[in-house]
Design an enzyme around this catalytic site. Sequence first.
Site, PDB file in Angstrom:
ATOM      1  N   GLU B  75       0.929  -1.358   0.098  1.00  0.00           N
ATOM      2  CA  GLU B  75      -0.038   0.126   0.131  1.00  0.00           C
ATOM      3  C   GLU B  75       0.846   1.309  -0.110  1.00  0.00           C
ATOM      4  OE1 GLU B  75      -0.346  -2.732   2.105  1.00  0.00           O
ATOM      5  OE2 GLU B  75      -2.445  -3.528   1.164  1.00  0.00           O
ATOM      6  N   GLN B  97      -8.148  -1.266  -1.498  1.00  0.00           N
ATOM      7  CA  GLN B  97      -8.968  -2.296  -1.072  1.00  0.00           C
ATOM      8  C   GLN B  97      -9.830  -2.548   0.009  1.00  0.00           C
ATOM      9  OE1 GLN B  97      -6.649  -6.674  -0.951  1.00  0.00           O
ATOM     10  NE2 GLN B  97      -7.804  -6.278  -3.066  1.00  0.00           N
ATOM     11  N   TYR B 103      -3.399   1.871   5.979  1.00  0.00           N
ATOM     12  CA  TYR B 103      -2.955   2.361   7.016  1.00  0.00           C
ATOM     13  C   TYR B 103      -1.162   2.280   6.693  1.00  0.00           C
ATOM     14  CZ  TYR B 103      -7.058   2.368   9.767  1.00  0.00           C
ATOM     15  OH  TYR B 103      -8.217   2.356   9.921  1.00  0.00           O
ATOM     16  N   HIS B 144     -11.410  -5.264   8.186  1.00  0.00           N
ATOM     17  CA  HIS B 144     -12.255  -4.957   6.939  1.00  0.00           C
ATOM     18  C   HIS B 144     -13.506  -3.915   7.175  1.00  0.00           C
ATOM     19  CE1 HIS B 144     -10.135  -8.797   5.997  1.00  0.00           C
ATOM     20  NE2 HIS B 144     -10.442  -8.539   4.728  1.00  0.00           N
TER      21      HIS B 144
END
Lengths: 369, 339
Positions: B75, B97, B103, B144
Amino acid sequence: MQLIDETGTTHADDTYAMPSNERLVAAYRALVNGRRLNDQCSALVRQGRLAVYPSSHGQEACQVAASLVLSENDWLFPTYRDTVAIVNRGVTPEEALVLLRGDWHSGYDPKHTRVAPQATPLATQLLHAVGLAHAATLRGEDTVVMALCGDGATSEGDFHEALNFAAVFMVPVVFFVQNNEFAISVPLAKQTHAPSLAHKAIGYGMPGQRVDGNDVAAVMAVLDEAVERARGGGGPSLVEAHTYRMQAHTNADDDTRYRERDEVKAWVERDPLTRMRAYLSAAGAWSAEDDSALAAEAETMASALRDALNREVEVDPEDLFRYVYASRPAHLDRQWNKLKDELERTAAFEATGAAGGGTTESGTKEQKS
Amino acid sequence: MTLIDHPVHAPAATNVETMTMAAALNRALADAMVADESVLMFGEDVGALGGVFRITDGLTARFGEKRCFDTPLAESGIMGFAVGLAMNGMRPVVEMQFDAFAYPAFEQVVSHVAKLGNRTRGALRMPIVIRVPFGGGIGGVEHHCDSSEAYYAHTPGLTVVCPATPQDAYSMLRAAIESPDPVVFLEPKKLYWSKGPVDTSVREALGRARTVRDGSDVTLISYGSSVQIALDAAAVAETEGKSVRVVDVRTLTPCDDDTIFAAVRATGRAVVVAEAAGFASVAAELVARIQENCFSFLEAPVLRVTGFDVPFAPPKLEKYYLPDVDRVLDAIDALGWES
């Protein structure tokens, strides 16, 4: 890899050719000017003119080579210790030092100079370099990106991610690690268990080369090859230059706590300036007259820099609000108006106080009702 | 539902279709990629798979792997790569996603994406859209379902938006991609499959709240999936004789104070509804702003209905965590009606 050793003696290499004397003379001039810039900036910190200066004294060969191997359309992605490389790329010393002087976060236009803003967080800029290089490829531009970092940065996740992205997308980037043995106080042995930082290239599927970082001829030769490969579509590579940080991390650092003076002294023998001068002198490409002319040139630069930094720079408080968004949103308009009002009232109060002759430091702010 | 100030202009019938929010987002991406060749879409699994929520479905097939592509699974890498692309003339749209997977990219977002325009006095703008499938209500497992908006909203330089309808999803994503500034685009997962009319000719400026229901006794202020909770609560409250206005904030920062303050001044009472934990939240900020600016119009303290100050709940506890209609009605009842 080494082409010229501490004594100025050459060592032929099968892969890397010695750069021309013309280029080495240019490199030597940049080395001397770079050393003068480093030492002038360190002095300006002591005089309170710069908030901080991370000196690259001793690492000038890396700084000079990184900038001299680039073409006009190429980009340089520097860290906070790479002021000499930035200046050698064409940014004026004063513009380069705006960040460290403290009047703004960057003093030059990256697009105009093709030098990215100096990065303080470690390794984050390497990803920017990869993205910019990928965009250049998509746009069909003939651009190579030189991405600088130190040995400490190779432990960061972004270092890994940048090399991995660069290899997967085959972008024209040269990752140039200046291994100066210390990340502030932590020695390389505590940074990595790898035999060398150049070894890390293997895991990403790109070439890695280790070079004597105090031998400007060798660093240029190795970077030349990496730049050429990138420009020819051969993808990224990793170059580790082994050098040494001769001074403390910054003025806030006490390097006597983590290294012996003998170790520092031993590296004086390996100074990048003396060996290049010895080589050029032996080759008949440099003379004592050249020394005086270059010393005068360096002194002129240092003197102009002192003058520039001794001038008080007027900062504009409205700058706080100007560039946060492309156009200033309403809440920042309101906050600027509030600050402006505060400043105007303070100025008015000070004017009245001065007329009355009795203003004190603590009396410059109005009491809240 | 009554649309007070939206759509912006009368829709041309041919452009209106009923679709899910997921389809509206997909359409917005495709239309933006047609309109501007510098728009690139990338992230994890966005290529052949079309994204885990299928928001990028078909884009690689249509625009090629140079325009919509999968990256290595990293990420921070995705975000830093986007910075460099933006520095060199591209308009990157990245998919994170899931909210809590974003993070690792946080340093790139707060240290560079949000700051580079300011650092360089506008020389380097960062026209990046960070798409974040966001929030709970779908029974997702840990990591999630985070409501991460406050982290972004606290960072100057970012524009943080959160659509609540397919129409806004379309119009606001188009606006986000056209914005010269970085936009964190929060997509409420719970609403991905909710349907509504979408007029692709409607253009929406970011930074504008929307009054979705008129009312004169109390204003409910909300965004994302909580807007529907507020609307449902308003309908029930109406049967109890209270006229409830509902404002959808839509752009969390920079915030449309004018619309919010006007609504609260007109009704004299207000409740902010959001699912994120309440402490130091966007809801807390909205309440503070209302108190500071509308105090003399208020009949009662402004209240918040938020998630509890606990990590987002596991699926079987989610219903106890999320604000619901009853909790909103309780808050409305507590607004000093006797006086």
